[in-house]
Design an enzyme around this catalytic site. Sequence first.
Site, PDB file in Angstrom:
ATOM      1  N   ASN A 172      33.078  37.871  34.886  1.00 35.34           N
ATOM      2  CA  ASN A 172      34.478  37.792  34.441  1.00 35.34           C
ATOM      3  C   ASN A 172      34.609  36.574  33.527  1.00 35.34           C
ATOM      4  OD1 ASN A 172      37.221  37.668  34.119  1.00 35.34           O
ATOM      5  ND2 ASN A 172      37.692  37.208  36.264  1.00 35.34           N
ATOM      6  N   LYS A 207      37.111  35.682  31.885  1.00 29.77           N
ATOM      7  CA  LYS A 207      38.488  35.151  31.852  1.00 29.77           C
ATOM      8  C   LYS A 207      38.888  34.928  30.388  1.00 29.77           C
ATOM      9  CE  LYS A 207      37.643  33.391  36.463  1.00 29.77           C
ATOM     10  NZ  LYS A 207      37.891  32.397  37.494  1.00 29.77           N
ATOM     11  N   HIS A 250      43.746  39.831  39.932  1.00 32.11           N
ATOM     12  CA  HIS A 250      43.040  38.547  40.103  1.00 32.11           C
ATOM     13  C   HIS A 250      44.056  37.470  40.494  1.00 32.11           C
ATOM     14  CE1 HIS A 250      40.604  35.035  39.335  1.00 32.11           C
ATOM     15  NE2 HIS A 250      39.551  35.818  39.263  1.00 32.11           N
ATOM     16  N   GLU A 272      44.365  34.519  39.679  1.00 27.63           N
ATOM     17  CA  GLU A 272      44.890  33.722  38.558  1.00 27.63           C
ATOM     18  C   GLU A 272      46.068  34.427  37.907  1.00 27.63           C
ATOM     19  OE1 GLU A 272      41.207  33.277  36.460  1.00 27.63           O
ATOM     20  OE2 GLU A 272      40.496  31.784  37.889  1.00 27.63           O
ATOM     21  N   GLU A 297      37.919  37.148  46.761  1.00 25.08           N
ATOM     22  CA  GLU A 297      37.719  35.871  46.074  1.00 25.08           C
ATOM     23  C   GLU A 297      38.643  34.819  46.702  1.00 25.08           C
ATOM     24  OE1 GLU A 297      36.098  36.458  41.863  1.00 25.08           O
ATOM     25  OE2 GLU A 297      38.232  36.801  41.718  1.00 25.08           O
ATOM     26  N   GLY A 310      36.160  28.562  41.097  1.00 24.36           N
ATOM     27  CA  GLY A 310      36.051  27.446  40.157  1.00 24.36           C
ATOM     28  C   GLY A 310      35.878  26.089  40.809  1.00 24.36           C
ATOM     29  N   SER A 328      32.551  30.765  42.839  1.00 29.52           N
ATOM     30  CA  SER A 328      31.453  29.795  42.699  1.00 29.52           C
ATOM     31  C   SER A 328      30.077  30.398  42.990  1.00 29.52           C
ATOM     32  CB  SER A 328      31.716  28.562  43.580  1.00 29.52           C
ATOM     33  OG  SER A 328      32.874  27.892  43.124  1.00 29.52           O
TER      34      SER A 328
END
Length: 237
Positions: free
Chosen positions: A21, A23, A99, A101, A160, A166, A197
Amino acid sequence: MMAAVVVPSECVMSEKLVIGNWKMNGSAKLVDEFSASKFPGNVIVAVPFPFLAYAKSIEPTLKLAAQDCSTLDGFGAHTGEVSAAMLKEVGCEAVILGHSERRKSYSTDTPQNILLKLENVTRNGMTAVLCVDEEYEKLLDAETLALVKEHPDSIILAYEPLSAIGTGAAMTPSGISTTLQALRTKCQGIRTLYGGSVTPQNAEGILSLPEVSGVLVGGASLKLEAFRAIAEKAGAV
Ligand code: 13P
């Protein structure tokens, strides 16, 4: 003459999946690099929208995912929207949905809207990679669960945890096993990915877990050699 080796279908089915991904990262140059690289195993790269058609045009065998799609399907007067039908047309195999985010930053990524997106992706014959985090009980409401159970072959859950995205601190293998097993029980045997990660160093330990159908890789998917190393680990477990 040597006898042909017959690969049982369950071997093919159980091949671990690696999705990168990107992003909101990458460039045409990075697409060129990835396109020139033949990855082993089952690898999909989720490049940003503007690079999807370009990537497909220069390397038709590169498997692609989009990072989101519209709640609206087909075509129409909806400025700024990208539909699942369009993603199918440019050759996407999969679409990442929900996701964290996006759930965090865009109030429109509600469970109801993610459900509409899930329907659009499956209707258009692609795989939906539905992301959930520590709050998966809340995110997998009754309607979403019903759809997930209806499409066990075209919806994959990606767990996730926020604490691992991250941060450089992946969840422990035993924590991953326990959580993915709980998700599989809740969703009747659905395929489950882990993300957060993942690196070439920890990939083998994660990918060798029976509950892990594959990994969703963020930061390490932007470096060709790191990503290739993870794909190689996936092919070897
Ligand atoms: P990192 O691998 O950078 O932690 O990102 C995980 C992720 O969010 C993939 O979707």
